[in-house]
Design a protein around this motif. Structure first.
Motif, PDB file in Angstrom:
ATOM      1  N   ARG A 205       0.864  -1.190   0.000  1.00  0.00           N
ATOM      2  CA  ARG A 205       0.000   0.000   0.000  1.00  0.00           C
ATOM      3  C   ARG A 205       0.892   1.229   0.000  1.00  0.00           C
ATOM      4  O   ARG A 205       1.834   1.328   0.794  1.00  0.00           O
ATOM      5  CB  ARG A 205      -0.931   0.043   1.218  1.00  0.00           C
ATOM      6  CG  ARG A 205      -1.863   1.272   1.140  1.00  0.00           C
ATOM      7  CD  ARG A 205      -2.951   1.299   2.179  1.00  0.00           C
ATOM      8  NE  ARG A 205      -3.884   2.391   1.908  1.00  0.00           N
ATOM      9  CZ  ARG A 205      -5.191   2.365   2.132  1.00  0.00           C
ATOM     10  NH1 ARG A 205      -5.740   1.288   2.653  1.00  0.00           N
ATOM     11  NH2 ARG A 205      -5.955   3.400   1.841  1.00  0.00           N
ATOM     12  N   GLU A 209      -0.658   5.210   4.448  1.00  0.00           N
ATOM     13  CA  GLU A 209      -1.783   4.653   5.229  1.00  0.00           C
ATOM     14  C   GLU A 209      -1.484   3.187   5.514  1.00  0.00           C
ATOM     15  O   GLU A 209      -1.015   2.469   4.639  1.00  0.00           O
ATOM     16  CB  GLU A 209      -3.096   4.740   4.441  1.00  0.00           C
ATOM     17  CG  GLU A 209      -3.436   6.092   3.854  1.00  0.00           C
ATOM     18  CD  GLU A 209      -3.663   7.159   4.914  1.00  0.00           C
ATOM     19  OE1 GLU A 209      -3.764   6.809   6.110  1.00  0.00           O
ATOM     20  OE2 GLU A 209      -3.716   8.344   4.537  1.00  0.00           O
ATOM     21  N   GLN A 210      -1.795   2.759   6.737  1.00  0.00           N
ATOM     22  CA  GLN A 210      -1.531   1.357   7.084  1.00  0.00           C
ATOM     23  C   GLN A 210      -2.843   0.679   7.424  1.00  0.00           C
ATOM     24  O   GLN A 210      -3.145   0.411   8.578  1.00  0.00           O
ATOM     25  CB  GLN A 210      -0.524   1.277   8.228  1.00  0.00           C
ATOM     26  CG  GLN A 210       0.785   1.936   7.830  1.00  0.00           C
ATOM     27  CD  GLN A 210       1.922   1.639   8.780  1.00  0.00           C
ATOM     28  OE1 GLN A 210       1.818   0.769   9.632  1.00  0.00           O
ATOM     29  NE2 GLN A 210       3.008   2.369   8.634  1.00  0.00           N
ATOM     30  N   ARG A 211      -3.666   0.492   6.405  1.00  0.00           N
ATOM     31  CA  ARG A 211      -4.921  -0.247   6.569  1.00  0.00           C
ATOM     32  C   ARG A 211      -5.234  -0.948   5.250  1.00  0.00           C
ATOM     33  O   ARG A 211      -4.663  -0.625   4.210  1.00  0.00           O
ATOM     34  CB  ARG A 211      -6.059   0.697   6.977  1.00  0.00           C
ATOM     35  CG  ARG A 211      -6.276   1.868   6.031  1.00  0.00           C
ATOM     36  CD  ARG A 211      -7.483   2.731   6.437  1.00  0.00           C
ATOM     37  NE  ARG A 211      -7.516   3.951   5.650  1.00  0.00           N
ATOM     38  CZ  ARG A 211      -7.018   5.131   6.036  1.00  0.00           C
ATOM     39  NH1 ARG A 211      -6.469   5.256   7.223  1.00  0.00           N
ATOM     40  NH2 ARG A 211      -7.077   6.189   5.243  1.00  0.00           N
ATOM     41  N   LEU A 212      -6.176  -1.895   5.326  1.00  0.00           N
ATOM     42  CA  LEU A 212      -6.487  -2.703   4.138  1.00  0.00           C
ATOM     43  C   LEU A 212      -7.668  -2.158   3.355  1.00  0.00           C
ATOM     44  O   LEU A 212      -7.857  -2.521   2.189  1.00  0.00           O
ATOM     45  CB  LEU A 212      -6.750  -4.158   4.544  1.00  0.00           C
ATOM     46  CG  LEU A 212      -5.539  -4.888   5.134  1.00  0.00           C
ATOM     47  CD1 LEU A 212      -5.923  -6.302   5.545  1.00  0.00           C
ATOM     48  CD2 LEU A 212      -4.384  -4.924   4.137  1.00  0.00           C
ATOM     49  N   SER A 213      -8.484  -1.293   3.969  1.00  0.00           N
ATOM     50  CA  SER A 213      -9.620  -0.695   3.261  1.00  0.00           C
ATOM     51  C   SER A 213     -10.428  -1.738   2.474  1.00  0.00           C
ATOM     52  O   SER A 213     -10.739  -1.540   1.292  1.00  0.00           O
ATOM     53  CB  SER A 213      -9.152   0.441   2.339  1.00  0.00           C
ATOM     54  OG  SER A 213      -8.482   1.430   3.087  1.00  0.00           O
ATOM     55  N   ASN A 214     -10.714  -2.860   3.159  1.00  0.00           N
ATOM     56  CA  ASN A 214     -11.606  -3.886   2.576  1.00  0.00           C
ATOM     57  C   ASN A 214     -11.049  -4.537   1.313  1.00  0.00           C
ATOM     58  O   ASN A 214     -11.787  -4.867   0.402  1.00  0.00           O
ATOM     59  CB  ASN A 214     -12.995  -3.260   2.318  1.00  0.00           C
ATOM     60  CG  ASN A 214     -14.106  -4.304   2.261  1.00  0.00           C
ATOM     61  OD1 ASN A 214     -13.926  -5.456   2.657  1.00  0.00           O
ATOM     62  ND2 ASN A 214     -15.261  -3.906   1.754  1.00  0.00           N
ATOM     63  N   LEU A 217      -9.268  -9.479   2.037  1.00  0.00           N
ATOM     64  CA  LEU A 217      -9.159  -9.841   3.457  1.00  0.00           C
ATOM     65  C   LEU A 217      -8.881 -11.336   3.654  1.00  0.00           C
ATOM     66  O   LEU A 217      -8.158 -11.718   4.564  1.00  0.00           O
ATOM     67  CB  LEU A 217     -10.449  -9.462   4.200  1.00  0.00           C
ATOM     68  CG  LEU A 217     -10.798  -7.976   4.186  1.00  0.00           C
ATOM     69  CD1 LEU A 217     -12.077  -7.739   4.984  1.00  0.00           C
ATOM     70  CD2 LEU A 217      -9.658  -7.125   4.751  1.00  0.00           C
TER      71      LEU A 217
END
Ligand code: IPE
Ligand code: IPE
Ligand code: MG
Length: 257
Positions: A205, A209-214, A217
């Motif tokens: 990513r 930003e350190q998230r998967l945002s759906n 998964l």
């Protein structure tokens, strides 16, 4: 010990340990991930930093995607999955959604022949039938034209959400008349939009930003992850190769020792 890339021990097939050959037949020095997925984030901030409209960031982002696709193919990556539009991105202003659709139209038209010439198969994950009929039709045409290509797969996530993908997979299994008490991981794997793609080895990513945002998964269970600060339009061949080198230096254990 941070690396086992020089080890003579074979690693499991699913570990991305297969060392594909470059197009010219030479073997790369490091294990290459079979499947790389990228959350291409930061187009808006890239544009803002330059005093440009967000649309200019998306255009520069599409150019970055082109470069990264080529670099991935040259490195021997079998499959590149790009998160282009999430099922949550409908929350954006209509004008921005229209700009994104315009870009998609433009690139589908201008890139299709070269994708095909280069032996790249296009796959879509997500539900692109929610797009305007002309765009959905162009996508279907590009997918069917390139369906028999085998050199590399480009999967584009369009109107994609991982939770919806899992729900859809379970629905498909139930609809097939399978005994739901006997449902297995393999059955879910095979019913996901990613069923024909290699196991996900590396998820990147951009934009800090350190998230998967759906995103992916289910598939990310044992992937390596790399979060970089670079804004997507600034990510190119060099950044991709740095990410591949980072991957090559990692030790994957899959729960073992
Ligand atoms: C990623 O860039 C592209 C899409 C989500 C379509 P953004 O548009 O999210 O850029 P930022 O995060 O606002 O900088
Ligand atoms: C994720 O980026 C989706 C794509 C890159 C297409 P977003 O910018 O939409 O994610 P959030 O809103 O920051 O989580
Ligand atoms: Mg964003």
């Amino acid at each position: 010990m941070t690396s086992n890339s020089a080890s003579a021990e074979p690693r499991p097939e699913s570990a991305g340990s297969v060392i594909p050959r470059h197009v010219d037949g030479t073997a790369p020095r490091h294990p290459v991930p079979r499947h790389v997925a990228i959350i291409m984030d930061g187009n808006g901030r890239w544009a803002k930093a330059r005093g440009l409209p967000r649309a200019a960031g998306h255009k520069a982002g599409a150019e970055a995607a082109r470069k990264v696709l080529r670099a991935s193919g040259e490195a021997g990556v079998e499959c590149l999955t790009l998160y282009a539009f999430s099922s949550e991105n409908w929350r954006r202003p209509e004008a921005e959604i229209n700009d994104l659709m315009g870009l998609l139209r433009f690139y589908l038209q201008s890139e299709l022949n070269s994708l095909h010439r280069e032996g790249i198969r296009l796959k879509i994950i997500g539900d692109h039938n929610a797009f305007k009929p002309d765009v959905a039709k162009m996508i279907d045409h590009a997918v069917s034209k390139t369906a028999a290509n085998t050199r590399m797969t480009l999967a584009i996530a369009l109107n994609y959400g991982a939770r919806a993908e899992i729900v859809k997979a379970v629905g498909r299994i139930a609809g097939s008349g399978a005994d739901m008490a006997q449902i297995s991981e393999e059955m879910i794997d095979a019913a996901l939009d990613t069923a024909e793609l290699p196991p996900l080895d590396l998820l990147i990513r951009t934009s800090g930003e350190q998230r998967l945002s759906n995103f992916l998964l289910w598939q990310v269970a044992y992937s390596e992850m790399l979060f970089v600060d670079t804004l997507w339009p600034d990510f190119g061949a060099e950044a991709l190769n740095a990410a591949l080198a980072d991957f090559a230096g990692r030790e994957r254990r899959f729960g073992g020792l």
